[in-house]
Enzyme design. Structure first.
Site, PDB file in Angstrom:
ATOM      1  N   CYS A 174      50.826  24.093   2.874  1.00  0.00           N
ATOM      2  CA  CYS A 174      50.557  24.718   4.299  1.00  0.00           C
ATOM      3  C   CYS A 174      49.290  24.487   4.769  1.00  0.00           C
ATOM      4  O   CYS A 174      49.102  24.537   5.799  1.00  0.00           O
ATOM      5  CB  CYS A 174      51.116  26.155   4.284  1.00  0.00           C
ATOM      6  SG  CYS A 174      52.646  26.417   3.525  1.00  0.00           S
ATOM      7  N   HIS A 197      47.453  27.484  13.661  1.00  0.00           N
ATOM      8  CA  HIS A 197      47.627  26.367  13.105  1.00  0.00           C
ATOM      9  C   HIS A 197      46.153  25.688  13.138  1.00  0.00           C
ATOM     10  O   HIS A 197      45.712  25.685  14.361  1.00  0.00           O
ATOM     11  CB  HIS A 197      48.294  25.482  14.081  1.00  0.00           C
ATOM     12  CG  HIS A 197      48.601  24.102  13.330  1.00  0.00           C
ATOM     13  ND1 HIS A 197      48.933  23.858  12.109  1.00  0.00           N
ATOM     14  CD2 HIS A 197      48.447  23.007  14.221  1.00  0.00           C
ATOM     15  CE1 HIS A 197      49.043  22.583  12.202  1.00  0.00           C
ATOM     16  NE2 HIS A 197      48.684  21.890  13.483  1.00  0.00           N
ATOM     17  N   ASN A 233      45.602  16.093  15.043  1.00  0.00           N
ATOM     18  CA  ASN A 233      47.053  16.878  14.440  1.00  0.00           C
ATOM     19  C   ASN A 233      47.243  16.413  13.145  1.00  0.00           C
ATOM     20  O   ASN A 233      46.782  15.348  12.821  1.00  0.00           O
ATOM     21  CB  ASN A 233      48.102  17.216  15.383  1.00  0.00           C
ATOM     22  CG  ASN A 233      48.798  18.559  14.891  1.00  0.00           C
ATOM     23  OD1 ASN A 233      48.500  19.085  14.022  1.00  0.00           O
ATOM     24  ND2 ASN A 233      49.762  18.943  15.742  1.00  0.00           N
TER      25      ASN A 233
END
Lengths: 312, 104
Positions: free
Chosen positions: A44, A227, A267
């Protein structure tokens, strides 16, 4: 602050786009979330796999290293001593400084470290989503990071399996900094120092294709950030009204009212998402909480500034 | 393609075609017909949501079909996000650095 900034245009600073959930593929039918049985989503802390390379956090470590290696002539004294390693030290972005102190030829890109962050994360929750500050604290506590050659990614993390002390460090930082939650100072730091890790609310990104997202606190709560991504530049683009106005009038340059300032963010969801793996957020309205946790690493020891005294 | 400026949502038959194109483009297949039907439904909801985001956006963003259009918001959050961070900045109080500090 320059009007625009894009570190992607500086060779060797920003690595290619990775996909944080593309785990080792095992045979089996493809499920919507990947192949059956693959540990998707477990890694993660956004980092790419199988080549754990530049993530938002590691890129922040790699980026300044890279800049220093290329941004000023290397003297044997300052560079080599800091790195204390023979040439061929891969800085994750593929540049090597030779013993003679002359920036060497470009080498194939190697990677830095994210498996170590997972195993050695002080909270032991690398696989449930790590925090930016934990990643930097782990780097500091381990006095540096090993390369992925020495510390390969095994696809699952065991917090108590931290092998950091066993491996040679190839990169280290002196400190990490949380910048002011102010977009002007973030822009100044980005333009003069390098990429910054930010943590945003990713709610709008599931359906995002391209363009500049300009949200309101209602459509994208700036308090609920979940995030981490890498801030790599900023610029201005014409708004829809600007394009229309330009079509009907003969303005030769964009009218400020019709241009939208934006941030460029890297990203880790693969290159076929967004704008080839990147996306843009409006700059100047704290869209989706971009100013909440801007973090970056510092490589040099703080330079002692001469003391000043405040008038009585 | 993007939904900016299109008419509201595809018709059922069109939806299935769009979903089939999505599967081909992003290499999706579903093991059971029931799973396929469920994913098609999620896909339709996501398209409607994209339409709404398009209308709400104040910038130049375009929303539409993405690699995650067959995931629910929960699945997407679990796979790609991490725990939500709310409240103030962290107080970093832990003594930083190990005994080897300064060696590396």
């Amino acid at each position: 602050v320059p009007p625009t900034c894009d570190w992607r245009k500086e060779a060797g600073i920003i690595s290619s786009i990775r996909n944080q959930v593309s785990a080792p593929l095992r045979p089996g039918p493809i499920q919507p979330w990947g192949r059956e049985g693959e540990e998707r989503g477990k890694a993660c802390i956004p980092f790419p796999h199988p080549h754990p390379s530049t993530t938002s956090k590691t890129a922040t470590v790699a980026g300044p290293w890279q800049q220093r290696a290329t941004s000023r002539p290397c003297g044997p004294s300052n560079t080599i001593s800091l790195w204390k390693s023979p040439c061929k030290v891969w800085l994750g972005e593929g540049t090597c400084v030779t013993e003679t102190g002359v920036p060497g030829a470009r080498a194939p890109t190697r990677s830095l470290l994210a498996p170590e962050l997972l195993d050695c994360d002080r909270c032991g929750n690398g696989c449930k989503g790590g925090f930016v500050w934990d990643a930097f604290l782990t780097v500091l506590n381990n006095s540096g990071l090993a390369s992925d050659k020495d510390y390969p990614f095994k696809g699952n993390s065991k917090p108590h399996r931290c092998l950091a002390k066993k491996h040679k460090k190839v990169a280290w930082i002196q400190d990490f900094i949380m910048l002011q939650p102010c977009e002007q100072s973030i822009a100044r730091y980005l333009a003069t120092q390098g990429p910054i890790t930010v943590t945003i609310n990713m709610k709008l990104l599931q359906q995002y294709q391209k363009g500049v997202i300009k949200a309101t606190p209602t459509t994208c709560d700036p308090q609920l950030v979940d995030h981490s991504v890498l801030l790599v530049g900023f610029g201005k683009s014409k708004s829809a009204e600007g394009r229309q106005a330009e079509a009907v009038s003969s303005w030769s340059h964009p009218h400020p009212r019709y241009s939208i300032p934006y941030w460029i963010l890297k990203n880790s969801w693969g290159a076929n998402w967004g704008e080839e793996g990147y996306f843009r957020l409006h700059r100047g309205s704290n869209t989706c909480g971009i100013t909440k946790y801007p973090f970056t690493a510092r490589l040099d020891k703080p330079v002692k500034k001469h003391q000043v005294s405040c008038p009585p | 393609g993007s939904l900016r400026g299109q008419d509201p949502g595809p018709q059922p038959l069109e939806l299935k075609e769009v979903f089939t194109l999505f599967q081909i483009r992003y290499n999706r297949s579903y093991s059971h017909p029931a799973e396929h039907a469920r994913r098609l439904d999620i896909f339709a909801r996501n398209l409607a949501k994209a339409q709404q985001l398009q209308e709400e956006d104040l910038g130049t963003a375009e929303f539409g079909v993405t690699p995650f259009s067959d995931l629910t918001e929960e699945e997407f959050g679990q796979l790609y996000g991490h725990q939500r961070v709310a409240g103030e900045a962290p107080s970093v109080s832990q003594k930083v650095g190990s005994e080897e500090w300064g060696q590396s």
